[in-house]
Write a protein that holds these residues in place. Structure first.
Motif, PDB file in Angstrom:
ATOM      1  N   LEU A   1      34.876  48.114  30.681  1.00 32.76           N
ATOM      2  CA  LEU A   1      35.701  46.924  30.503  1.00 32.76           C
ATOM      3  C   LEU A   1      35.724  46.065  31.761  1.00 32.76           C
ATOM      4  O   LEU A   1      36.787  45.690  32.272  1.00 32.76           O
ATOM      5  N   THR A   2      34.550  45.761  32.262  1.00 31.12           N
ATOM      6  CA  THR A   2      34.388  44.812  33.355  1.00 31.12           C
ATOM      7  C   THR A   2      33.255  43.866  33.007  1.00 31.12           C
ATOM      8  O   THR A   2      32.341  44.213  32.254  1.00 31.12           O
ATOM      9  N   GLU A   3      33.307  42.677  33.548  1.00 31.88           N
ATOM     10  CA  GLU A   3      32.308  41.668  33.203  1.00 31.88           C
ATOM     11  C   GLU A   3      30.914  42.061  33.681  1.00 31.88           C
ATOM     12  O   GLU A   3      29.919  41.859  32.966  1.00 31.88           O
TER      13      GLU A   3
ATOM     14  N   VAL B   1      19.733  43.100  27.672  1.00 32.74           N
ATOM     15  CA  VAL B   1      18.462  43.272  26.959  1.00 32.74           C
ATOM     16  C   VAL B   1      18.235  42.181  25.919  1.00 32.74           C
ATOM     17  O   VAL B   1      17.114  42.031  25.415  1.00 32.74           O
ATOM     18  N   PHE B   2      19.265  41.409  25.587  1.00 33.44           N
ATOM     19  CA  PHE B   2      19.097  40.338  24.607  1.00 33.44           C
ATOM     20  C   PHE B   2      18.239  39.224  25.188  1.00 33.44           C
ATOM     21  O   PHE B   2      18.276  38.966  26.398  1.00 33.44           O
ATOM     22  N   PRO B   3      17.468  38.554  24.346  1.00 37.95           N
ATOM     23  CA  PRO B   3      16.632  37.451  24.851  1.00 37.95           C
ATOM     24  C   PRO B   3      17.485  36.334  25.443  1.00 37.95           C
ATOM     25  O   PRO B   3      18.446  35.880  24.833  1.00 37.95           O
ATOM     26  N   GLY B   4      17.141  35.924  26.633  1.00 41.97           N
ATOM     27  CA  GLY B   4      17.898  34.884  27.308  1.00 41.97           C
ATOM     28  C   GLY B   4      19.051  35.390  28.138  1.00 41.97           C
ATOM     29  O   GLY B   4      19.677  34.615  28.865  1.00 41.97           O
ATOM     30  N   GLY B   5      19.350  36.679  28.063  1.00 35.57           N
ATOM     31  CA  GLY B   5      20.438  37.235  28.851  1.00 35.57           C
ATOM     32  C   GLY B   5      21.802  36.909  28.276  1.00 35.57           C
ATOM     33  O   GLY B   5      21.944  36.410  27.159  1.00 35.57           O
ATOM     34  N   VAL B   6      22.814  37.200  29.047  1.00 28.76           N
ATOM     35  CA  VAL B   6      24.208  36.977  28.652  1.00 28.76           C
ATOM     36  C   VAL B   6      24.736  35.774  29.416  1.00 28.76           C
ATOM     37  O   VAL B   6      24.650  35.721  30.651  1.00 28.76           O
ATOM     38  N   ARG B   7      25.276  34.811  28.691  1.00 28.72           N
ATOM     39  CA  ARG B   7      25.790  33.607  29.338  1.00 28.72           C
ATOM     40  C   ARG B   7      27.258  33.751  29.720  1.00 28.72           C
ATOM     41  O   ARG B   7      27.648  33.478  30.850  1.00 28.72           O
ATOM     42  N   ASP B   8      28.094  34.171  28.801  1.00 30.11           N
ATOM     43  CA  ASP B   8      29.529  34.323  29.063  1.00 30.11           C
ATOM     44  C   ASP B   8      30.004  35.646  28.490  1.00 30.11           C
ATOM     45  O   ASP B   8      29.499  36.123  27.465  1.00 30.11           O
ATOM     46  N   VAL B   9      31.016  36.215  29.141  1.00 35.55           N
ATOM     47  CA  VAL B   9      31.633  37.463  28.698  1.00 35.55           C
ATOM     48  C   VAL B   9      33.141  37.243  28.636  1.00 35.55           C
ATOM     49  O   VAL B   9      33.753  36.807  29.620  1.00 35.55           O
ATOM     50  N   TYR B  10      33.725  37.531  27.496  1.00 37.80           N
ATOM     51  CA  TYR B  10      35.171  37.403  27.303  1.00 37.80           C
ATOM     52  C   TYR B  10      35.712  38.769  26.893  1.00 37.80           C
ATOM     53  O   TYR B  10      35.229  39.370  25.932  1.00 37.80           O
ATOM     54  N   ILE B  11      36.701  39.232  27.617  1.00 38.40           N
ATOM     55  CA  ILE B  11      37.302  40.545  27.362  1.00 38.40           C
ATOM     56  C   ILE B  11      38.702  40.330  26.809  1.00 38.40           C
ATOM     57  O   ILE B  11      39.544  39.689  27.450  1.00 38.40           O
ATOM     58  N   ASN B  12      38.946  40.845  25.627  1.00 38.20           N
ATOM     59  CA  ASN B  12      40.267  40.764  25.006  1.00 38.20           C
ATOM     60  C   ASN B  12      41.081  41.993  25.390  1.00 38.20           C
ATOM     61  O   ASN B  12      40.662  43.125  25.124  1.00 38.20           O
ATOM     62  N   ARG B  13      42.203  41.750  26.003  1.00 36.75           N
ATOM     63  CA  ARG B  13      43.064  42.848  26.430  1.00 36.75           C
ATOM     64  C   ARG B  13      44.053  43.214  25.325  1.00 36.75           C
ATOM     65  O   ARG B  13      44.228  42.484  24.347  1.00 36.75           O
ATOM     66  N   ASN B  14      44.711  44.333  25.514  1.00 35.14           N
ATOM     67  CA  ASN B  14      45.732  44.779  24.570  1.00 35.14           C
ATOM     68  C   ASN B  14      47.038  44.050  24.877  1.00 35.14           C
ATOM     69  O   ASN B  14      47.717  44.344  25.862  1.00 35.14           O
TER      70      ASN B  14
END
Length: 208
Positions: free
Chosen positions: A107-109, A118-131
Motif C-alpha cells: 500500500l505505497t505508491e 509490466v503494462f504497456p506504457g507504464g503506470v501514469r497515476d496511482v490512487y490509494i483508497n484508504r479505509n
C-alpha cells in the motif's frame, strides 16, 4: 433477442403439436382448447405420439442456446469495437483498473508502480483508497458541534440586542421626562429683541 427466441418457437411448435394432440386424442372433452392439449392423447397412443413432444422440446432447447450464444458473440464484438474507438481510448477510464484486497506491504505508491510496471506504457497515476469507515461518525460529530456553536452564537447575539434595546429605551424615557420638566417650568419669549424667561405666572386677584 426475445423475438428471435419465441417467434420461431411459436411458428414451429404450435403447428407441430396441435395436429398430434388433436388427431390422436380421446376427444372426450367438449372444450375447443382441450382437444389441442397433451392430455387429449389416448392412453394407447402415448408411446407412439409423445416422441413428437420430446423432439420439439430438444429443438427448443437447442434453438435457445444457439440464439443466446450468437447474441453473446455479437455483444463481445460490439464491446471490443467500442473499446478500440478513438473516443473511448482518449478517456481515462479506458486505461484505469481497480485492484482490491491489496496487502498492507504494497500500500505505497512506489511498490504499486513497481508491481504494475509490466503494462504497456507504464503506470501514469496511482490512487490509494484508504479505509474511511470512521469518517462518517466524525463528520456527524462535527455537524453536531457546528450546530451547537451556531445556536449559542445566535442566543448571544439575541441577548446582546435585547440589552442594547433596553438600555436605549431607558435613556430615551429619562431625556424625555427631563425635557418635559423644563418646558413646564419656564416660558420663554421675546421682549424687545432680547430673550427672557420667566417662571409660571399667576393671575392677579381682584377684590369685589
Amino acid at each position: 433477442m426475445m423475438l428471435w427466441i419465441f417467434l420461431p418457437i411459436t411458428l414451429v411448435v404450435t403447428p407441430g403439436l396441435a395436429p398430434v394432440n388433436r388427431l390422436s386424442g380421446k376427444n372426450a372433452r367438449t372444450s375447443v382448447l382441450d382437444v389441442f392439449a397433451i392430455s387429449n392423447i389416448a392412453p394407447g397412443q402415448v408411446a407412439s405420439k409423445l416422441w413428437t413432444h420430446w423432439a420439439l422440446g430438444v429443438l427448443v432447447v437447442v434453438w435457445v442456446c444457439y440464439v443466446v450464444h450468437c447474441e453473446a458473440l455479437a455483444f463481445v464484438e460490439a464491446k471490443q469495437e467500442y473499446a478500440r474507438s478513438e473516443h473511448y481510448r482518449s478517456q481515462s477510464r479506458a486505461t484505469t483498473i481497480l485492484v482490491g484486497n491489496i496487502p498492507e506491504a504494497f500500500l505505497t505508491e512506489d511498490k504499486l508502480r513497481d508491481a504494475f510496471d509490466v503494462f504497456p506504457g507504464g503506470v501514469r497515476d496511482v490512487y490509494i483508497n484508504r479505509n474511511d469507515s470512521n469518517l462518517t461518525a466524525k463528520l456527524a460529530a462535527r455537524e453536531k458541534l457546528v450546530t451547537a456553536l451556531e445556536t449559542a452564537q445566535t442566543k448571544l447575539i439575541a441577548a446582546r440586542v435585547s440589552d442594547v434595546a433596553a438600555t436605549r429605551g431607558s435613556q430615551g424615557s429619562g431625556n424625555l421626562s427631563q425635557r418635559s420638566g423644563h418646558a413646564l417650568g419656564a416660558v420663554c419669549g421675546k421682549d424687545q429683541g432680547r430673550k427672557s424667561c420667566a417662571g409660571p405666572q399667576t393671575m392677579p386677584k381682584t377684590n369685589r
